[in-house]
Scaffold this active site. Structure first.
Site, PDB file in Angstrom:
ATOM      1  N   PRO A  81      71.466 102.940  52.093  1.00 34.81           N
ATOM      2  CA  PRO A  81      71.549 101.482  51.972  1.00 34.81           C
ATOM      3  C   PRO A  81      72.100 101.047  50.617  1.00 34.81           C
ATOM      4  CG  PRO A  81      69.419 102.170  52.857  1.00 34.81           C
ATOM      5  CD  PRO A  81      70.101 103.406  52.360  1.00 34.81           C
ATOM      6  N   GLU A  82      73.162 100.265  50.644  1.00 40.27           N
ATOM      7  CA  GLU A  82      73.721  99.667  49.432  1.00 40.27           C
ATOM      8  C   GLU A  82      73.965  98.197  49.729  1.00 40.27           C
ATOM      9  OE1 GLU A  82      76.703 102.075  47.466  1.00 40.27           O
ATOM     10  OE2 GLU A  82      75.837 103.925  48.236  1.00 40.27           O
TER      11      GLU A  82
ATOM     12  N   ARG B 162      70.798 111.805  39.593  1.00 43.64           N
ATOM     13  CA  ARG B 162      71.511 111.694  40.864  1.00 43.64           C
ATOM     14  C   ARG B 162      72.749 112.585  40.854  1.00 43.64           C
ATOM     15  NH1 ARG B 162      69.978 106.259  39.937  1.00 43.64           N
ATOM     16  NH2 ARG B 162      68.574 105.424  41.516  1.00 43.64           N
TER      17      ARG B 162
ATOM     18  N   ASN C 101      75.150 104.940  45.176  1.00 40.75           N
ATOM     19  CA  ASN C 101      75.803 106.201  44.826  1.00 40.75           C
ATOM     20  C   ASN C 101      77.072 106.452  45.626  1.00 40.75           C
ATOM     21  OD1 ASN C 101      75.805 108.355  43.040  1.00 40.75           O
ATOM     22  ND2 ASN C 101      74.834 109.742  44.503  1.00 40.75           N
TER      23      ASN C 101
ATOM     24  N   LYS D 259      70.839  94.951  46.341  1.00 38.06           N
ATOM     25  CA  LYS D 259      70.134  95.846  47.266  1.00 38.06           C
ATOM     26  C   LYS D 259      68.779  95.280  47.686  1.00 38.06           C
ATOM     27  CE  LYS D 259      72.110  99.922  45.014  1.00 38.06           C
ATOM     28  NZ  LYS D 259      71.773 101.236  44.409  1.00 38.06           N
TER      29      LYS D 259
END
Length: 279
Positions: A2-3, A267, A170, A51
């Protein structure tokens, strides 16, 4: 993952089902708000902020304080909408919020965050966010100003910081850097055209906000072919054939060896060493 574009679609889905409707039942399954009851209140708005997602309700028949239900999907969360009485597509133990009207049920599964605050106090939860790439009040100049505040910060970390501009996750971070031929660890000050990076971010999220499957390669693509570098470690670069490299980054890093307060944010990164040469 989810972005900003996912949250934008989630808000549109919830808006169609809930906006203007009276809640006949609510079930909020987070300990701090588990006793709250929103039944009798009208849903006045469903608003995406980067977000984050805000579901606003009025004061109800007793003219109480209007409230906002704030949720964040994090990695696994998702809102579903069902006709009232329909069987859910995910198990009930994963449900964290249920909002019911006379005709529909909105169910939030595996939500990473769920808060209930007075609508007037929303800024306590989302006021830190930078300009929203998909918001009606998008402010390019403010986003550029915020990105430039830490000139030695790696551009990859700066793009992920929601205090700079809201909505990039990301997937987009990796794809934007590839398309702009930027090595992820390039300091912000060394980026020749930071405005072009911001403009591309804006265009990519807008291009995908109404698509069911995200793509950054120039249009809808088949699954497995929709990204340039994201998740493609050791596979050949689609542009030059060089194996895609994977690395790690602490997104909390403000400059080499300097981080903001809080835990590390480790990340994965993917990039092409030939198309994105090191600075």
């Amino acid at each position: 993952m989810p972005e900003g574009d996912t949250v934008y679609r989630q808000a549109a889905l919830l808006r169609r089902a809930l906006a203007g409707q009276v809640l006949t039942r609510s079930d909020l399954r987070f300990p701090a708000i588990a006793t709250a009851d929103l039944s009798g209140r009208i849903v006045t708005a469903v608003v995406p902020r980067g977000k984050h997602l805000l579901i606003r309700v009025d004061g109800g028949p007793e003219a109480l304080v209007p409230l906002s239900l704030h949720s964040h999907l994090l990695m696994e969360g998702m809102w579903h909408v069902y006709p009232r009485g329909a069987r859910w597509r995910r198990p009930g133990y994963q449900a964290r919020a249920v909002l019911e009207t006379a005709a529909a049920q909105a169910v939030g599964f595996d939500l990473g965050m769920l808060d209930l605050v007075a609508t007037a106090d929303e800024d306590e939860l989302v006021g830190h966010l930078g300009p929203d790439l998909l918001g009606p009040d998008w402010d390019r100049a403010e986003a550029l100003s915020r990105l430039a505040r830490h000139p030695r910060r790696p551009v990859a970390a700066a793009l992920m910081d929601q205090r700079n501009l809201a909505g990039i996750g990301n997937v987009y971070r990796n794809e934007i850097l590839f398309l702009r031929r930027l090595h992820p660890f390039t300091p912000v000050a060394a980026v020749e055209d930071l405005g072009a990076v911001v403009d591309l971010s804006h265009r990519l999220l807008h291009a995908n906000r109404d698509r069911s499957q995200r793509s950054t390669v120039g249009g809808p693509a088949r699954r497995g072919e929709q990204f340039w570098v994201y998740g493609r470690g050791r596979q050949p670069c689609r542009r030059c054939g060089t194996p895609i490299r994977e690395a790690r980054i602490d997104d909390a890093e403000l400059a080499p060896g300097e981080t903001h307060p809080g835990p590390p944010q480790d990340r994965a990164l993917w990039f092409c060493e030939r198309c994105q040469p090191a600075p």
